[in-house]
Write an enzyme that holds these catalytic residues in place. Structure first.
Site, PDB file in Angstrom:
ATOM      1  N   CYS A  86     -27.832  -2.118   7.175  1.00 49.59           N
ATOM      2  CA  CYS A  86     -27.426  -3.400   6.570  1.00 49.59           C
ATOM      3  C   CYS A  86     -28.611  -4.352   6.542  1.00 49.59           C
ATOM      4  O   CYS A  86     -29.188  -4.685   7.581  1.00 49.59           O
ATOM      5  CB  CYS A  86     -26.284  -4.007   7.365  1.00 49.59           C
ATOM      6  SG  CYS A  86     -25.804  -5.656   6.803  1.00 49.59           S
TER       7      CYS A  86
ATOM      8  N   GLU B  65      -0.750  -8.957  -5.615  1.00 50.80           N
ATOM      9  CA  GLU B  65      -2.084  -9.440  -5.977  1.00 50.80           C
ATOM     10  C   GLU B  65      -2.096 -10.913  -6.356  1.00 50.80           C
ATOM     11  O   GLU B  65      -3.014 -11.649  -5.998  1.00 50.80           O
ATOM     12  CB  GLU B  65      -2.670  -8.598  -7.115  1.00 50.80           C
ATOM     13  CG  GLU B  65      -3.043  -7.176  -6.708  1.00 50.80           C
ATOM     14  CD  GLU B  65      -4.072  -7.138  -5.589  1.00 50.80           C
ATOM     15  OE1 GLU B  65      -4.815  -8.115  -5.405  1.00 50.80           O
ATOM     16  OE2 GLU B  65      -4.117  -6.115  -4.874  1.00 50.80           O
TER      17      GLU B  65
ATOM     18  N   TYR C 142     -10.579  -9.785 -11.517  1.00 49.35           N
ATOM     19  CA  TYR C 142     -10.265  -9.178 -10.231  1.00 49.35           C
ATOM     20  C   TYR C 142      -8.893  -8.506 -10.263  1.00 49.35           C
ATOM     21  O   TYR C 142      -8.740  -7.329  -9.907  1.00 49.35           O
ATOM     22  CB  TYR C 142     -10.296 -10.203  -9.079  1.00 49.35           C
ATOM     23  CG  TYR C 142      -9.543  -9.633  -7.902  1.00 49.35           C
ATOM     24  CD1 TYR C 142     -10.134  -8.657  -7.116  1.00 49.35           C
ATOM     25  CD2 TYR C 142      -8.210  -9.962  -7.667  1.00 49.35           C
ATOM     26  CE1 TYR C 142      -9.427  -8.041  -6.095  1.00 49.35           C
ATOM     27  CE2 TYR C 142      -7.503  -9.355  -6.657  1.00 49.35           C
ATOM     28  CZ  TYR C 142      -8.115  -8.402  -5.877  1.00 49.35           C
ATOM     29  OH  TYR C 142      -7.414  -7.781  -4.897  1.00 49.35           O
TER      30      TYR C 142
ATOM     31  N   ASP D  80     -13.911  -9.534  -5.333  1.00 49.30           N
ATOM     32  CA  ASP D  80     -13.285 -10.708  -4.735  1.00 49.30           C
ATOM     33  C   ASP D  80     -14.209 -11.250  -3.646  1.00 49.30           C
ATOM     34  O   ASP D  80     -15.345 -10.787  -3.491  1.00 49.30           O
ATOM     35  CB  ASP D  80     -11.914 -10.350  -4.160  1.00 49.30           C
ATOM     36  CG  ASP D  80     -12.037  -9.546  -2.886  1.00 49.30           C
ATOM     37  OD1 ASP D  80     -13.052  -8.833  -2.728  1.00 49.30           O
ATOM     38  OD2 ASP D  80     -11.134  -9.624  -2.035  1.00 49.30           O
TER      39      ASP D  80
ATOM     40  N   ARG E 168       0.817  -1.210   0.000  1.00 51.40           N
ATOM     41  CA  ARG E 168       0.000   0.000   0.000  1.00 51.40           C
ATOM     42  C   ARG E 168       0.851   1.261   0.000  1.00 51.40           C
ATOM     43  O   ARG E 168       0.314   2.363   0.014  1.00 51.40           O
ATOM     44  CB  ARG E 168      -0.923   0.009   1.222  1.00 51.40           C
ATOM     45  CG  ARG E 168      -2.042  -1.010   1.097  1.00 51.40           C
ATOM     46  CD  ARG E 168      -3.036  -0.914   2.225  1.00 51.40           C
ATOM     47  NE  ARG E 168      -4.131  -1.858   2.005  1.00 51.40           N
ATOM     48  CZ  ARG E 168      -4.864  -2.390   2.968  1.00 51.40           C
ATOM     49  NH1 ARG E 168      -4.627  -2.052   4.224  1.00 51.40           N
ATOM     50  NH2 ARG E 168      -5.832  -3.234   2.680  1.00 51.40           N
TER      51      ARG E 168
END
Length: 352
Positions: free
Chosen positions: A204, A33, A116, A134, A21
């Site tokens: 939610c 990845e 992805y 994902d 990151r």
DNA sequence: AAGGCGGGGGC
DNA sequence: GCCCCAGCCTT
């Protein structure tokens, strides 16, 4: 506040400090990845450090031998990822002048990069507005919006992709994509998510209707197959060598090394094993067998392997006519990529 | 559309 | 024992 903004707001104070990151280098992001496909961060992290160290850029990666990459990948599983990475690296050198691409359309043409991973690299390295989809994203979207369509069917994937695209923050796709995945990994976990502290709990669907544990919906997997491997440890004491073979395509552990073996669909006794046609063809009638280890169960996601290791001696002179194995110096064994089952055996029996 | 492909960890 | 994990490829 919108769903997307809530997710991003949750991310900033809660995100983990992960090495990939801190960069927008598409090569480094690609490494991370691929390593993280179907793999937990904690399991992949040490491999990520080793790969960055060993291959700091695409040129060094492309110049490596496949066997060397597989050896560094050893123990991580899904080894086609390593083989495909090597192909992709060579393609970047040949077709992109060694410049790692950052557009979705270029990335998805590379071996081992699917929808992805292409979206992840394109958004993280160049802020292209493509949504990642994902396991985390499937779970978050299905729970929050109450989508009961199965996530592992073409119909479900299409439905979730459209929703993911709609929710994507097009102004900051990199941050949003990171946010929803991290939210899925840390807050909206598969099991026992702590909904009491979730900032999205009041809106939610799954939380409000008590369906957190039944979403997302997934079509059940298949039953595992049993396989019985009888591995033969053949030492050549004089040269300090051991017999090794390389596995072929269309099966587990392609291009990785193991001992010569006989595979059966059902277990055999040692005397039954010695009477098989395969044993006679490999070693001749006079060969002697001694059990080194009782059957060891090695579980893969789709098959159970019961491996017995046996020492073979007094093999006939004209054995190995078909070239089933080669002799490798024990000291060189470490450089070969081996499945967990094999390198764990070598370690446990002090052969390496 | 379905099956194959690793290994580890949580419960 | 079952499920899941920053999925992809082949058939």
């Amino acid at each position: 506040m919108s769903f997307s903004q809530e997710i991003i707001n949750w991310y900033h104070p809660n995100k983990r400090d992960l090495p990939w990151r801190h960069t927008t280098d598409p090569y480094i992001i690609w490494l991370s990845e691929i390593i993280l496909q179907q793999t937990r961060v904690e399991q992949g992290l040490p491999y990520f450090y080793r790969f960055v160290e060993q291959y700091p850029n695409i040129a060094t990666f492309a110049a490596a031998e496949e066997g060397e990459i597989l050896r560094l990948w050893q123990g991580l599983g899904y080894y086609s990822r390593a083989r495909n990475m090597h192909k992709a690296a060579k393609m970047v050198m040949d077709n992109h002048d060694g410049i790692f691409p950052t557009t979705y359309d270029s990335l998805i043409k590379l071996n081992g990069i699917g929808g992805y991973t292409a979206a992840a690299i394109a958004s993280f390295s160049a802020n292209e507005a493509k949504p990642v989809l994902d396991g985390n994203v499937f779970r978050v979207l299905s729970r929050y919006f109450g989508i009961e369509e199965a996530i592992n069917t073409p119909k479900g994937k299409k439905l979730f992709y459209e929703l993911a695209l709609e929710m994507l923050d097009k102004e900051q796709p990199a941050i949003y994509n990171q946010s929803i995945m991290e939210f899925g990994a840390l807050q909206c976990k598969p099991q026992n998510p702590d909904c009491q502290i979730c900032p999205l709990r009041t809106s939610c669907y799954a939380k409000q209707t008590n369906k957190v544990n039944s979403l997302p919906v997934k079509i059940k997997g298949r039953i595992s197959k049993d396989r019985y491997f009888y591995y033969f440890v053949i030492m050549d004491e004089k040269s300090g060598s051991i017999a090794i073979r390389k596995r072929g395509p269309k099966d587990i552990w392609e291009n990785m090394y193991e001992f010569p073996l006989i595979e059966q669909a059902a277990p055999l006794s040692i005397s039954e094993l010695k009477n098989t046609k395969e044993f006679n063809e490999l070693f001749g009638r006079g060969a002697e067998l001694h059990i080194i280890s009782t059957p060891k169960k090695h579980i893969l996601s789709h098959q159970n392997i019961y491996a017995t290791f046996l020492e073979v001696s007094k093999i006939s002179k004209d054995s190995n006519k078909k070239g089933e194995w080669d002799y490798v110096l024990l000291k060189d064994l470490d450089t070969l990529a081996k499945p967990k089952l094999i390198f764990a055996f070598l370690r446990d029996y002090n052969l390496q």
